[in-house]
Design a protein around this motif. Structure first.
Motif, PDB file in Angstrom:
ATOM      1  N   ALA A 143       0.822  -1.205   0.000  1.00 16.79           N
ATOM      2  CA  ALA A 143       0.000   0.000   0.000  1.00 16.79           C
ATOM      3  C   ALA A 143       0.860   1.260   0.000  1.00 16.79           C
ATOM      4  CB  ALA A 143      -0.935  -0.001   1.205  1.00 16.79           C
ATOM      5  N   PHE A 144       1.873   1.296   0.861  1.00 14.37           N
ATOM      6  CA  PHE A 144       2.729   2.477   0.934  1.00 14.37           C
ATOM      7  C   PHE A 144       3.601   2.611  -0.315  1.00 14.37           C
ATOM      8  CE2 PHE A 144       1.569   2.644   5.401  1.00 14.37           C
ATOM      9  CZ  PHE A 144       1.592   4.007   5.660  1.00 14.37           C
ATOM     10  N   ALA A 145       3.974   1.491  -0.933  1.00 16.76           N
ATOM     11  CA  ALA A 145       4.758   1.544  -2.164  1.00 16.76           C
ATOM     12  C   ALA A 145       3.956   2.199  -3.289  1.00 16.76           C
ATOM     13  CB  ALA A 145       5.180   0.136  -2.585  1.00 16.76           C
ATOM     14  N   GLN A 146       2.645   1.937  -3.307  1.00 19.65           N
ATOM     15  CA  GLN A 146       1.788   2.572  -4.306  1.00 19.65           C
ATOM     16  C   GLN A 146       1.527   4.035  -3.961  1.00 19.65           C
ATOM     17  OE1 GLN A 146      -1.813   0.450  -5.268  1.00 19.65           O
ATOM     18  NE2 GLN A 146      -0.794  -1.536  -5.365  1.00 19.65           N
ATOM     19  N   GLY A 147       1.604   4.362  -2.682  1.00 21.47           N
ATOM     20  CA  GLY A 147       1.299   5.718  -2.251  1.00 21.47           C
ATOM     21  C   GLY A 147       2.431   6.693  -2.430  1.00 21.47           C
ATOM     22  N   MET A 148       3.680   6.200  -2.379  1.00 18.37           N
ATOM     23  CA  MET A 148       4.837   7.091  -2.536  1.00 18.37           C
ATOM     24  C   MET A 148       6.041   6.272  -2.966  1.00 18.37           C
ATOM     25  SD  MET A 148       5.831   7.837   1.466  1.00 18.37           S
ATOM     26  CE  MET A 148       7.317   8.732   1.017  1.00 18.37           C
ATOM     27  N   PRO A 149       6.943   6.851  -3.742  1.00 15.46           N
ATOM     28  CA  PRO A 149       8.138   6.125  -4.181  1.00 15.46           C
ATOM     29  C   PRO A 149       8.992   5.689  -2.988  1.00 15.46           C
ATOM     30  CG  PRO A 149       7.826   8.135  -5.452  1.00 15.46           C
ATOM     31  CD  PRO A 149       6.860   8.199  -4.313  1.00 15.46           C
ATOM     32  N   GLY A 150       9.368   4.426  -2.971  1.00 16.30           N
ATOM     33  CA  GLY A 150      10.202   3.907  -1.895  1.00 16.30           C
ATOM     34  C   GLY A 150       9.462   3.662  -0.605  1.00 16.30           C
ATOM     35  N   GLY A 151       8.135   3.748  -0.639  1.00 18.23           N
ATOM     36  CA  GLY A 151       7.339   3.568   0.575  1.00 18.23           C
ATOM     37  C   GLY A 151       7.525   2.223   1.227  1.00 18.23           C
ATOM     38  N   GLU A 152       7.761   1.188   0.404  1.00 16.43           N
ATOM     39  CA  GLU A 152       7.913  -0.149   0.974  1.00 16.43           C
ATOM     40  C   GLU A 152       9.158  -0.274   1.838  1.00 16.43           C
ATOM     41  OE1 GLU A 152       9.665  -0.435  -3.270  1.00 16.43           O
ATOM     42  OE2 GLU A 152       8.237   0.768  -2.116  1.00 16.43           O
ATOM     43  N   TYR A 153      10.211   0.489   1.485  1.00 18.23           N
ATOM     44  CA  TYR A 153      11.438   0.425   2.279  1.00 18.23           C
ATOM     45  C   TYR A 153      11.294   1.171   3.603  1.00 18.23           C
ATOM     46  CZ  TYR A 153      13.349  -1.353  -2.080  1.00 18.23           C
ATOM     47  OH  TYR A 153      13.566  -2.113  -3.204  1.00 18.23           O
ATOM     48  N   VAL A 154      10.518   2.246   3.577  1.00 17.33           N
ATOM     49  CA  VAL A 154      10.256   2.972   4.815  1.00 17.33           C
ATOM     50  C   VAL A 154       9.441   2.107   5.768  1.00 17.33           C
ATOM     51  CG1 VAL A 154       9.246   5.050   5.826  1.00 17.33           C
ATOM     52  CG2 VAL A 154      10.342   5.169   3.584  1.00 17.33           C
ATOM     53  N   VAL A 155       8.451   1.379   5.214  1.00 13.16           N
ATOM     54  CA  VAL A 155       7.651   0.467   6.036  1.00 13.16           C
ATOM     55  C   VAL A 155       8.527  -0.644   6.607  1.00 13.16           C
ATOM     56  CG1 VAL A 155       5.801  -1.258   6.002  1.00 13.16           C
ATOM     57  CG2 VAL A 155       5.479   0.937   4.870  1.00 13.16           C
ATOM     58  N   THR A 156       9.419  -1.145   5.793  1.00 16.63           N
ATOM     59  CA  THR A 156      10.329  -2.199   6.266  1.00 16.63           C
ATOM     60  C   THR A 156      11.180  -1.713   7.431  1.00 16.63           C
ATOM     61  OG1 THR A 156      10.445  -3.195   4.055  1.00 16.63           O
ATOM     62  CG2 THR A 156      12.216  -3.739   5.595  1.00 16.63           C
ATOM     63  N   LEU A 157      11.730  -0.498   7.301  1.00 14.60           N
ATOM     64  CA  LEU A 157      12.526   0.067   8.388  1.00 14.60           C
ATOM     65  C   LEU A 157      11.661   0.293   9.624  1.00 14.60           C
ATOM     66  CD1 LEU A 157      15.109   1.340   9.519  1.00 14.60           C
ATOM     67  CD2 LEU A 157      14.404   3.513   8.473  1.00 14.60           C
ATOM     68  N   GLY A 158      10.446   0.831   9.396  1.00 16.81           N
ATOM     69  CA  GLY A 158       9.538   1.056  10.515  1.00 16.81           C
ATOM     70  C   GLY A 158       9.187  -0.230  11.235  1.00 16.81           C
ATOM     71  N   LEU A 159       8.926  -1.277  10.476  1.00 16.18           N
ATOM     72  CA  LEU A 159       8.595  -2.560  11.085  1.00 16.18           C
ATOM     73  C   LEU A 159       9.741  -3.075  11.946  1.00 16.18           C
ATOM     74  CD1 LEU A 159       6.479  -4.917  11.158  1.00 16.18           C
ATOM     75  CD2 LEU A 159       7.850  -5.982   9.363  1.00 16.18           C
TER      76      LEU A 159
END
Length: 449
Positions: free
Chosen positions: A341-357
């Motif tokens: 979801a975050f990857a579709q919402g902003m570029p690189g969002g999936e990596y930010v979620v990964t770091l957050g997790l």
């Protein structure tokens, strides 16, 4: 293993059945009414208390601010990323609505827990402050209820290995394997070393790390969520309508997702909400009992902010992004769905979620290690501290090798078993909480038990 999984599923269905949900929501509503909804009316005052009391005033081990950060370190975890996604997959978008309801009444529950924790806390043989359900049951209730204190301590000692140890390491290893091809066992071993470096230093080191790391990681995740929502601001009203409609119709309006029954929305919304903010679980008051304060009511107001921040802010960010990005029909679940979801919402969002997790899981591990340790100390004395910490550290890599679905089921079941004795105690102690609160706001001395 299949037979064991079916057994746990059966127990979980009973543990989170109608009786438990009524007990959780009913206790929160009863406390809210009895407190005249002071938890909702005093949110600004609670934030002022939080920042004005960073240094602490009174006896205790850590500042009121550090107590909340330690509590948030345990609550802001995979439940905010993977747990919200799982709730929406299993219960439909309406599950997020029931997470909101759980949080609104849960603020009163968290407030009452902290008031009782500070009122009835003790010092152990090493001079550390100990509190929580096991102590306010033993020190605040008649002897015939004392078995509940032992029951809570037993379940609390065990539950941490599910809710905050293996669940966290499992979720981190899954997302790192998906996005960076990191072997799960390697993730577990690194986490084991990092957690050991913190928890072997005791509650003061845990509090120092949490006070620095929790605000940074929570604020970073919130900012990322706000950026996604701002860039899709026109979709927010429709998403909110979808969530509310699904909460009562049992089906989603967006994306063709079939949804679930209303009961599933309620069940998974409440269960994941409790898993995330822990209101009624009895874990957070263990941290708040260590606060340097002489005012139970003030610490109670600070404590309720944990539920507000965790669910009404952080979980809402996750849920709205998932609904707006319309990723539910993909069939993906857990942290992977949130990353998508975050990857579709902003570029690189999936990596930010990964770091957050990874950060969320790490802080949950260190925060919950303190909870479990205090439960073990209640059962076995101060000599249990070091063995518990060592067992906690050794269990982390094991979690990376266990099936995630089974781990979640076990964690949910142990949550329920912890909550039951705590909720019974809160109902019995509620009149005292009401009197203490009225006396504080009227400027009168605190009443006797």
């Amino acid at each position: 293993m299949q037979a064991f999984g079916e057994f746990v599923t059966t127990i979980n269905g009973w543990a989170w059945g109608p009786v438990m949900l009524v007990l959780l929501l009913g206790t929160g509503l009863y406390l809210s009414i009895g407190l005249r909804f002071l938890t909702l009316r005093n949110i600004p005052r609670a934030f002022r208390l939080l920042f004005s009391g960073r240094g602490g005033q009174g006896q205790g081990d850590i500042s009121p601010f550090s107590a909340l950060m330690t509590s948030l370190s345990a609550t802001i975890g995979t439940g905010n990323i993977a747990g919200v996604a799982t709730a929406l997959v299993l219960g439909g978008p309406g599950a997020l609505f029931w997470m909101w309801i759980t949080a609104l009444v849960g603020m009163a529950t968290k407030y009452a827990e902290a008031v009782c924790a500070v009122r009835f806390r003790e010092q152990d043989a090493a001079g550390n402050y100990s509190g929580g359900p096991m102590y306010y049951i033993r020190n605040g209730l008649h002897q015939r209820w004392h078995w509940l204190a032992w029951a809570f301590a037993i379940f609390g000692t065990l539950a941490g290995f599910g809710i905050a140890n293996t669940v966290q390491s499992n979720s981190v290893s899954q997302v790192l394997e998906d996005f960076l091809a990191v072997p799960p066992l390697a993730t577990g071993l690194v986490l084991m070393c990092l957690v050991a470096a913190v928890i072997l230093g005791g509650v003061k080191r845990i509090a120092r790390v949490a006070s620095w790391l929790v605000p940074m990681m929570a604020l970073g995740y919130i900012i990322m969520g706000v950026l996604v929502l701002v860039t899709h601001v026109t979709a927010i009203p429709a998403a909110v309508v979808t969530i509310v409609n699904a909460a009562f119709s049992g089906s989603a309006a967006a994306g063709g997702f079939a949804g679930a029954t209303v009961w599933a929305a309620i069940r998974f919304g409440v269960a994941r909400g409790i898993f995330s903010n822990e209101a009624g679980l009895g874990s957070a008051p263990i941290a708040h009992a260590a606060a340097q304060t002489s005012q139970p009511v003030q610490q109670g107001m600070i404590a309720m902010l944990g539920t507000f921040i965790d669910t009404l802010v952080v979980c809402t960010m996750t849920g709205l992004v998932i609904v707006i990005m319309d990723v539910l029909p993909t069939g993906v679940s857990g942290a992977s769905l949130t990353s998508m979801a975050f990857a579709q919402g902003m570029p690189g969002g999936e990596y930010v979620v990964t770091l957050g997790l990874c950060l969320f899981a790490f802080t949950t591990m260190i925060g919950w290690s303190f909870y479990g340790e205090r439960c073990a100390v209640f059962l076995f004395g101060i000599r249990a501290s070091l063995p518990f910490r060592l067992l906690w550290v050794l269990a982390i890599p094991v979690g990376t090798l266990i099936d995630l679905e089974l781990v979640w089921l076990i964690a949910d079941t142990l949550n329920a078993f912890m909550a039951i004795p705590n909720l019974i105690a809160l109902i019995l102690l509620a009149p005292l909480v009401f009197r203490i609160s009225r006396a504080y706001f009227d400027g009168q001395p605190a009443p006797e038990a």
